[in-house]
Design an enzyme around this catalytic site. Sequence first.
Site, mmCIF file in Angstrom:
data_model
loop_
_atom_site.group_PDB
_atom_site.id
_atom_site.type_symbol
_atom_site.label_atom_id
_atom_site.label_comp_id
_atom_site.label_asym_id
_atom_site.label_seq_id
_atom_site.Cartn_x
_atom_site.Cartn_y
_atom_site.Cartn_z
ATOM 1 N N PHE A 1 0.853 -1.192 0.000
ATOM 2 C CA PHE A 1 0.000 0.000 0.000
ATOM 3 C C PHE A 1 0.888 1.241 0.000
ATOM 4 O O PHE A 1 1.698 1.442 0.912
ATOM 5 C CB PHE A 1 -0.896 -0.011 1.243
ATOM 6 C CG PHE A 1 -1.782 1.200 1.376
ATOM 7 C CD1 PHE A 1 -2.945 1.315 0.622
ATOM 8 C CD2 PHE A 1 -1.475 2.215 2.272
ATOM 9 C CE1 PHE A 1 -3.768 2.426 0.749
ATOM 10 C CE2 PHE A 1 -2.299 3.324 2.409
ATOM 11 C CZ PHE A 1 -3.441 3.429 1.646
ATOM 12 N N GLY A 2 0.750 2.076 -1.034
ATOM 13 C CA GLY A 2 1.514 3.320 -1.133
ATOM 14 C C GLY A 2 0.625 4.502 -0.815
ATOM 15 O O GLY A 2 -0.494 4.604 -1.331
ATOM 16 N N TYR A 3 1.130 5.404 0.015
ATOM 17 C CA TYR A 3 0.325 6.576 0.397
ATOM 18 C C TYR A 3 1.064 7.882 0.102
ATOM 19 O O TYR A 3 0.529 8.969 0.326
ATOM 20 C CB TYR A 3 -0.029 6.507 1.899
ATOM 21 C CG TYR A 3 1.198 6.392 2.771
ATOM 22 C CD1 TYR A 3 1.734 5.144 3.080
ATOM 23 C CD2 TYR A 3 1.847 7.529 3.242
ATOM 24 C CE1 TYR A 3 2.885 5.039 3.852
ATOM 25 C CE2 TYR A 3 2.995 7.435 4.017
ATOM 26 C CZ TYR A 3 3.493 6.180 4.317
ATOM 27 O OH TYR A 3 4.645 6.079 5.071
ATOM 28 N N GLY A 4 2.310 7.769 -0.375
ATOM 29 C CA GLY A 4 3.114 8.957 -0.694
ATOM 30 C C GLY A 4 3.616 8.837 -2.113
ATOM 31 O O GLY A 4 2.827 8.634 -3.047
ATOM 32 N N GLU B 1 14.111 4.181 0.393
ATOM 33 C CA GLU B 1 13.652 4.886 1.587
ATOM 34 C C GLU B 1 14.685 4.754 2.680
ATOM 35 O O GLU B 1 14.392 4.330 3.780
ATOM 36 C CB GLU B 1 12.295 4.324 2.038
ATOM 37 C CG GLU B 1 11.262 4.215 0.946
ATOM 38 C CD GLU B 1 11.177 5.449 0.057
ATOM 39 O OE1 GLU B 1 11.538 6.558 0.507
ATOM 40 O OE2 GLU B 1 10.776 5.309 -1.095
HETATM 41 C C1 BEZ Z 1 4.630 5.418 0.174
HETATM 42 O O1 BEZ Z 1 3.837 4.641 0.675
HETATM 43 O O2 BEZ Z 1 4.358 6.077 -0.824
HETATM 44 C C2 BEZ Z 1 5.952 5.578 0.809
HETATM 45 C C3 BEZ Z 1 6.116 5.160 2.101
HETATM 46 C C4 BEZ Z 1 7.332 5.329 2.690
HETATM 47 C C5 BEZ Z 1 8.364 5.912 2.001
HETATM 48 C C6 BEZ Z 1 8.160 6.310 0.707
HETATM 49 C C7 BEZ Z 1 6.960 6.139 0.098
#
Ligand code: BEZ
Length: 178
Positions: free
Chosen positions: A8-11, A87
Amino acid sequence: MDGECWLFGYGSLIWRPDFPYLERGPARLTGWKRRFWQGSPDHRGTPDAPGRVVTLLPAEGHAVTGMAYRLAEHDLAEILGTLDHREKAGYAQHRISIELRHTSRVQSALIYVADETNADFAGEAPLVEIAEQIMRCEGPSGRNLDYLQKLHVALAELDVHDSHVQALMQLVADRSAT
Ligand code: BEZ
């Protein structure tokens, strides 16, 4: 992991999934909120002037919409290895339940989260200060402001209203107009 794994990506993972995936779709994670509370000394800032990127915080009554990716098991080690490197400011992996928007199916997924135990955790600050930090910082991955704007656009494309992101965009617009 019964032959598949969901991430799941949130960023930045919403708009920049630089890994192979089998399918993807918008998904919702309840009990968490998205905040620009993680310092970025290595991507959107420098050690002397760290930027800010999003992380998730547990928050009753809140929910976060992002993008869920179904990954092939045989790609998993390489993808997670690459993400751990990408990351490198040190997010920890958690397993959570998400709800896929198109099917309402509940699915177990991985997320990367940074909390106050992370050395680069920046934490809460007045929104104006966060907006000004984002406006002035830049790192090897580009301007911190581009990150905020790309997140804003990506969320709009998912038809998501995130009041924290929205408020930061408004503060940036106000400051750019003066
Ligand atoms: C993301 O979920 O988009 C994300 C989470 C941690 C670091 C970078 C991106």
